[in-house]
Design an enzyme around this catalytic site. Structure first.
Site, PDB file in Angstrom:
ATOM      1  N   SER A   1     -65.249  35.752  -8.520  1.00 29.51           N
ATOM      2  CA  SER A   1     -64.466  36.394  -7.442  1.00 29.51           C
ATOM      3  C   SER A   1     -64.763  37.725  -6.709  1.00 29.51           C
ATOM      4  O   SER A   1     -64.402  38.149  -5.772  1.00 29.51           O
ATOM      5  CB  SER A   1     -63.002  36.006  -7.753  1.00 29.51           C
ATOM      6  OG  SER A   1     -62.738  36.831  -8.794  1.00 29.51           O
TER       7      SER A   1
ATOM      8  N   ILE B   1     -72.438  50.506 -13.123  1.00 27.73           N
ATOM      9  CA  ILE B   1     -72.626  49.924 -11.810  1.00 27.73           C
ATOM     10  C   ILE B   1     -71.510  50.069 -10.738  1.00 27.73           C
ATOM     11  O   ILE B   1     -70.301  50.264 -11.382  1.00 27.73           O
ATOM     12  CB  ILE B   1     -72.727  48.243 -11.951  1.00 27.73           C
ATOM     13  CG1 ILE B   1     -73.942  48.078 -13.021  1.00 27.73           C
ATOM     14  CG2 ILE B   1     -72.982  47.409 -10.681  1.00 27.73           C
ATOM     15  CD1 ILE B   1     -75.152  48.229 -12.547  1.00 27.73           C
TER      16      ILE B   1
ATOM     17  N   TYR C   1     -64.803  46.962 -26.355  1.00 32.71           N
ATOM     18  CA  TYR C   1     -65.684  46.452 -25.459  1.00 32.71           C
ATOM     19  C   TYR C   1     -66.990  46.390 -25.785  1.00 32.71           C
ATOM     20  O   TYR C   1     -67.906  45.551 -25.874  1.00 32.71           O
ATOM     21  CB  TYR C   1     -65.544  47.406 -24.137  1.00 32.71           C
ATOM     22  CG  TYR C   1     -66.096  47.051 -22.991  1.00 32.71           C
ATOM     23  CD1 TYR C   1     -66.008  45.896 -22.001  1.00 32.71           C
ATOM     24  CD2 TYR C   1     -67.483  47.785 -22.779  1.00 32.71           C
ATOM     25  CE1 TYR C   1     -66.807  45.634 -21.099  1.00 32.71           C
ATOM     26  CE2 TYR C   1     -68.241  47.306 -21.453  1.00 32.71           C
ATOM     27  CZ  TYR C   1     -67.958  46.411 -20.674  1.00 32.71           C
ATOM     28  OH  TYR C   1     -68.613  45.956 -19.721  1.00 32.71           O
TER      29      TYR C   1
ATOM     30  N   ASN D   1     -70.646  35.729 -17.143  1.00 32.86           N
ATOM     31  CA  ASN D   1     -70.261  36.962 -16.241  1.00 32.86           C
ATOM     32  C   ASN D   1     -68.952  37.887 -16.441  1.00 32.86           C
ATOM     33  O   ASN D   1     -68.610  38.953 -16.551  1.00 32.86           O
ATOM     34  CB  ASN D   1     -70.689  37.056 -14.933  1.00 32.86           C
ATOM     35  CG  ASN D   1     -70.131  38.267 -14.122  1.00 32.86           C
ATOM     36  OD1 ASN D   1     -70.880  39.407 -14.261  1.00 32.86           O
ATOM     37  ND2 ASN D   1     -68.928  38.251 -13.634  1.00 32.86           N
TER      38      ASN D   1
HETATM   39  P1  NAP Z   1     -64.915  42.836 -12.023  1.00 32.80           P
HETATM   40  O1  NAP Z   1     -65.351  43.266 -10.668  1.00 32.80           O
HETATM   41  O2  NAP Z   1     -63.824  43.327 -12.771  1.00 32.80           O
HETATM   42  O3  NAP Z   1     -64.807  41.231 -11.950  1.00 32.80           O
HETATM   43  C1  NAP Z   1     -64.549  40.607 -13.216  1.00 32.80           C
HETATM   44  C2  NAP Z   1     -64.728  39.078 -12.902  1.00 32.80           C
HETATM   45  O4  NAP Z   1     -64.305  38.202 -14.026  1.00 32.80           O
HETATM   46  C3  NAP Z   1     -63.491  38.831 -11.838  1.00 32.80           C
HETATM   47  O5  NAP Z   1     -64.202  37.633 -11.179  1.00 32.80           O
HETATM   48  C4  NAP Z   1     -62.396  38.084 -12.729  1.00 32.80           C
HETATM   49  O6  NAP Z   1     -61.717  37.156 -12.002  1.00 32.80           O
HETATM   50  C5  NAP Z   1     -63.357  37.532 -14.074  1.00 32.80           C
HETATM   51  N1  NAP Z   1     -62.468  37.228 -15.011  1.00 32.80           N
HETATM   52  C6  NAP Z   1     -61.729  38.313 -15.685  1.00 32.80           C
HETATM   53  N2  NAP Z   1     -61.296  37.828 -16.873  1.00 32.80           N
HETATM   54  C7  NAP Z   1     -61.607  36.218 -16.739  1.00 32.80           C
HETATM   55  C8  NAP Z   1     -61.265  35.232 -17.694  1.00 32.80           C
HETATM   56  N3  NAP Z   1     -60.443  35.172 -18.551  1.00 32.80           N
HETATM   57  N4  NAP Z   1     -61.963  34.013 -17.259  1.00 32.80           N
HETATM   58  C9  NAP Z   1     -62.710  33.937 -16.205  1.00 32.80           C
HETATM   59  N5  NAP Z   1     -62.930  34.782 -15.516  1.00 32.80           N
HETATM   60  C10 NAP Z   1     -62.475  36.209 -15.631  1.00 32.80           C
HETATM   61  O7  NAP Z   1     -66.077  43.201 -12.940  1.00 32.80           O
HETATM   62  P2  NAP Z   1     -67.590  43.675 -12.739  1.00 32.80           P
HETATM   63  O8  NAP Z   1     -67.863  45.068 -12.795  1.00 32.80           O
HETATM   64  O9  NAP Z   1     -68.084  42.719 -11.913  1.00 32.80           O
HETATM   65  O10 NAP Z   1     -68.318  42.946 -14.303  1.00 32.80           O
HETATM   66  C11 NAP Z   1     -68.713  41.885 -14.508  1.00 32.80           C
HETATM   67  C12 NAP Z   1     -69.529  41.793 -15.859  1.00 32.80           C
HETATM   68  O11 NAP Z   1     -70.311  42.937 -15.983  1.00 32.80           O
HETATM   69  C13 NAP Z   1     -68.408  42.039 -17.118  1.00 32.80           C
HETATM   70  O12 NAP Z   1     -68.723  41.361 -18.225  1.00 32.80           O
HETATM   71  C14 NAP Z   1     -68.695  43.657 -17.206  1.00 32.80           C
HETATM   72  O13 NAP Z   1     -68.300  43.905 -18.657  1.00 32.80           O
HETATM   73  C15 NAP Z   1     -69.975  43.775 -17.146  1.00 32.80           C
HETATM   74  N6  NAP Z   1     -70.588  44.852 -16.794  1.00 32.80           N
HETATM   75  C16 NAP Z   1     -70.266  45.720 -15.794  1.00 32.80           C
HETATM   76  C17 NAP Z   1     -70.590  47.211 -15.765  1.00 32.80           C
HETATM   77  C18 NAP Z   1     -70.043  47.674 -14.484  1.00 32.80           C
HETATM   78  O14 NAP Z   1     -70.374  49.073 -14.306  1.00 32.80           O
HETATM   79  N7  NAP Z   1     -69.308  47.254 -13.494  1.00 32.80           N
HETATM   80  C19 NAP Z   1     -71.552  47.722 -16.456  1.00 32.80           C
HETATM   81  C20 NAP Z   1     -71.952  46.709 -17.789  1.00 32.80           C
HETATM   82  C21 NAP Z   1     -71.211  45.483 -17.697  1.00 32.80           C
HETATM   83  P3  NAP Z   1     -60.255  37.473 -11.249  1.00 32.80           P
HETATM   84  O15 NAP Z   1     -60.675  38.556 -10.015  1.00 32.80           O
HETATM   85  O16 NAP Z   1     -59.656  36.167 -10.548  1.00 32.80           O
HETATM   86  O17 NAP Z   1     -59.386  37.970 -12.507  1.00 32.80           O
END
Ligand code: NAP
Length: 250
Positions: free
Chosen positions: A17, A191, A158, A93
Site C-alpha cells: 500500500s 531508504i 527488529y 515485504n
Molecule cells: P512502510 O512504508 O511502513 O510500509 C509497510 C507496508 O507493510 C505497508 O503496506 C503496510 O500496510 C504493510 N504491513 C504492515 N504490517 C502488515 C501486516 N501485518 N500484514 C500485511 N502487511 C503489513 O515500510 P517500508 O519502509 O516501505 O518497509 C518495507 C519493508 O522494507 C519492511 O519489511 C522494512 O522492514 C524493510 N526495510 C525498510 C527500510 C527503510 O529504510 N524504509 C530499510 C530496511 C528494510 P498498511 O499500510 O495497510 O498497514
C-alpha cells in the site's frame, strides 16, 4: 521496444500500500507482471493503487490480510491462485518497527515485530511452497535489512527478525532448490520513504553523509533488485542476500 522482464508472471507482494512495497508494485507493472498484493490498514491508498493500475490495463488485486496470521495467509494464497491461476514471485515485504532499548522493550514489542516481520515469511512461504513446487518454478524474495546483518542499538527485536529472515531464506533455498524454486533476500540500508520525511532534517542529513554514495536510497533502488530477483535474469541465483545500501556496511 525493450523486453518486459516479468511478462506472463504473477507476483504477490505483501504490504504494497505504500513505501518499498508500492515501489515494487510499480516496477513490476512496468515489467509486465500481473500483481496481487496485501495490506492491513491503508484502505484508501490500496484502492488508489488498484484504480490507477487498472486504468492502464494491469491485472491487479489487493487483499486485506495480516501476514502474521497463519490462517489468513493460507486463505490469501488460495485466493491469489484462484484469481490469477498461478504464482511465480512472492515478495515478503510487510514489516514494522517498534523500537526501544532492550531494558525498556516490552514482551509485546518483541512479539509484534517478530510476528509481522519474521513469522509472516514462514506463513507465506508455507502457504505457497506446494504451488511453486507443482509449477517447478518460483522466486521468493524476502525483505531483510542491513540491521539484520549488523545489529542496531534500540532495535534488538527488529534486528533479530531481519537476521532471522536471512537464516530462513538460506534454508528455504536449500530445501526448494531441487524443484527450481529460488529464495533470496534483499537487505536495504537507509531508504527514504514517507516515514523519513517526518524526521529531523539534520539527523537525516547526517545519515546521508555517512553513506559512501552520499544519499539515502529510494524505494525504487530496492524495487529494481526485486525485478532482477523475480525475473529469469537471476535464474542461477538462490540463497543470497543482496545489500541495497549505498555501501553503508562496506
Ligand atoms: P512502510 O512504508 O511502513 O510500509 C509497510 C507496508 O507493510 C505497508 O503496506 C503496510 O500496510 C504493510 N504491513 C504492515 N504490517 C502488515 C501486516 N501485518 N500484514 C500485511 N502487511 C503489513 O515500510 P517500508 O519502509 O516501505 O518497509 C518495507 C519493508 O522494507 C519492511 O519489511 C522494512 O522492514 C524493510 N526495510 C525498510 C527500510 C527503510 O529504510 N524504509 C530499510 C530496511 C528494510 P498498511 O499500510 O495497510 O498497514
Amino acid at each position: 521496444m525493450r523486453p518486459k522482464h516479468l511478462k506472463g508472471k504473477v507476483a504477490l507482494i505483501t504490504g504494497a500500500s505504500k513505501g518499498i512495497g508500492r515501489a515494487i508494485a510499480h516496477r513490476y507493472e512496468f515489467e509486465g507482471a500481473d500483481i496481487a498484493f496485501t495490506y492491513v490498514s491503508s484502505q484508501d491508498k490500496t484502492h488508489q493503487l488498484e484504480v490507477e493500475m487498472r486504468v492502464r490495463g494491469v491485472k491487479i488485486k489487493g487483499f486485506r490480510s495480516d501476514a502474521s496470521d497463519y490462517k489468513d495467509t493460507q486463505k490469501v494464497i488460495q485466493k491469489v491462485i484462484d484469481k490469477f491461476g498461478r504464482l511465480d514471485i512472492l515478495v515478503n515485504n510487510a514489516g514494522i518497527t517498534q523500537d526501544n532499548l532492550l531494558l525498556r522493550m516490552s514482551e509485546e514489542n518483541w512479539d509484534n515485530v517478530i510476528n509481522v516481520n519474521l513469522k509472516s515469511c514462514f506463513n507465506m512461504v508455507k502457504a505457497s511452497a506446494r504451488q511453486f513446487m507443482k509449477q517447478r518454478s518460483g522466486s521468493i524474495i524476502n525483505i531483510s535489512s542491513v540491521v539484520g546483518v549488523k545489529g542496531n542499538a534500540g532495535q534488538s527485536n527488529y534486528a533479530a527478525s531481519k537476521a532471522g529472515i536471512i537464516g530462513f531464506t538460506k534454508s528455504v533455498a536449500l530445501e526448494l532448490g531441487s524443484r527450481n524454486v529460488r529464495c533470496n533476500a534483499i537487505a536495504p540500508g537507509f531508504i527514504e520513504t514517507e516515514m523519513t520525511e517526518k524526521l529531523d532534517p539534520k539527523v537525516v542529513q547526517s545519515w546521508r553523509d555517512a553513506i559512501p554514495l552520499k544519499r539515502g536510497g529510494l524505494p525504487e533502488d530496492v524495487a529494481d533488485v526485486a525485478v532482477f530477483l523475480g525475473s529469469d535474469m537471476s535464474s542461477y541465483i538462490t540463497g543470497q542476500v543482496i545489500q541495497v545500501d549505498g555501501g553503508m556496511l562496506t
